[in-house]
Design an enzyme around this catalytic site. Structure first.
Site, short mmCIF file in Angstrom:
data_model
loop_
_atom_site.label_atom_id
_atom_site.label_comp_id
_atom_site.label_asym_id
_atom_site.label_seq_id
_atom_site.Cartn_x
_atom_site.Cartn_y
_atom_site.Cartn_z
N LYS A 48 0.84 -1.21 0.00
CA LYS A 48 0.00 0.00 0.00
C LYS A 48 0.87 1.26 0.00
O LYS A 48 0.70 2.16 -0.83
CB LYS A 48 -0.93 0.00 1.22
CG LYS A 48 -1.68 1.31 1.42
CD LYS A 48 -2.39 1.33 2.76
CE LYS A 48 -2.87 2.73 3.11
NZ LYS A 48 -3.51 2.80 4.44
N ASP B 266 -6.33 0.21 -0.36
CA ASP B 266 -6.66 0.48 1.04
C ASP B 266 -8.09 0.01 1.32
O ASP B 266 -8.72 -0.63 0.50
CB ASP B 266 -6.47 1.97 1.36
CG ASP B 266 -7.46 2.86 0.60
OD1 ASP B 266 -8.26 2.34 -0.21
OD2 ASP B 266 -7.44 4.08 0.82
#
Length: 213
Positions: free
Chosen positions: A121, A139
């Site tokens: 991420k 996310d």
């Protein structure tokens, strides 16, 4: 409509609804985005921005993080949650950036993932926002909306969601697409009680109430 056609349609609708696709985290230097993203784990972006406003003044260089104790950094970020682990990662990341990368954030996934506390991420966010590379930041908003939009089915694994979106999205649009998903997830397609009646994606979303009639 195929998934790829739906992805293209969603991309255009999101661009019209949220023309400014920017990261919510505040930063000036490349490593500050790296650090702010690490702090955002189990913490809101709004809280991170409050914390980093002071943190980035207190530690204005990578050298200052490397020279600080973990306790000093932890004290500065203690309202972020998991602050002791995050303090250790920030200090060790600064040391590694200085020792192995001449104080610069690397521009490739493999090297980014070697940095303490950096996962896909964070690496994708840095690659997209700092280096302008195709990136998919999977996310919580991205995962939730990808399921509701039918890009994946009952999938919670961020790597699998990222892989699916990479197959569907125009690479040039992927980074901004994810920023816009965050905005849409916060404003409309919330985890609880999504505001479907006001949704700009209603015409193409398979989860839209009208689609169930």
């Amino acid at each position: 409509m195929t998934k790829k056609e739906r992805a293209a349609a969603v991309t255009e609708l999101l661009k019209a609804t949220y023309p400014d696709a920017t990261c919510a985290l505040h930063y000036t230097h490349d490593y500050e985005l790296l650090f702010a993203t690490r702090l955002s784990a189990q913490c809101t972006d709004a809280r991170v921005n409050i914390v980093t406003e002071t943190l980035f003044r207190q530690f204005p260089t990578l050298e200052s993080y490397a020279a600080a104790t973990e306790g000093e950094i932890a004290e500065a970020i203690k309202t972020c949650g998991l602050f002791r682990t995050k303090a250790r990662d920030l200090k060790n990341c600064a040391i590694m950036l200085l020792a192995e990368f001449d104080g610069r954030v690397p521009d490739n996934m493999d090297d980014l993932l070697r940095l303490p506390g950096v996962g896909r991420k964070t690496a994708n966010l840095v690659l997209g926002d700092i280096f302008g590379q195709p990136a998919v930041v999977a996310d919580t908003h991205c995962i939730r909306l990808s399921n509701r939009l039918g890009f994946v089915k009952n999938q919670k694994d961020p790597v699998k969601v990222e892989t699916a979106l990479r197959r569907l999205l125009d690479p040039k649009e992927s980074s901004d697409f994810c920023h816009r998903l965050v905005l849409h997830g916060r404003e409309c397609c919330t985890a609880r009680s999504p505001k479907c009646e006001n949704c700009a994606l209603g015409t193409v979303c398979p989860s839209y109430p009208a689609a169930k009639k």
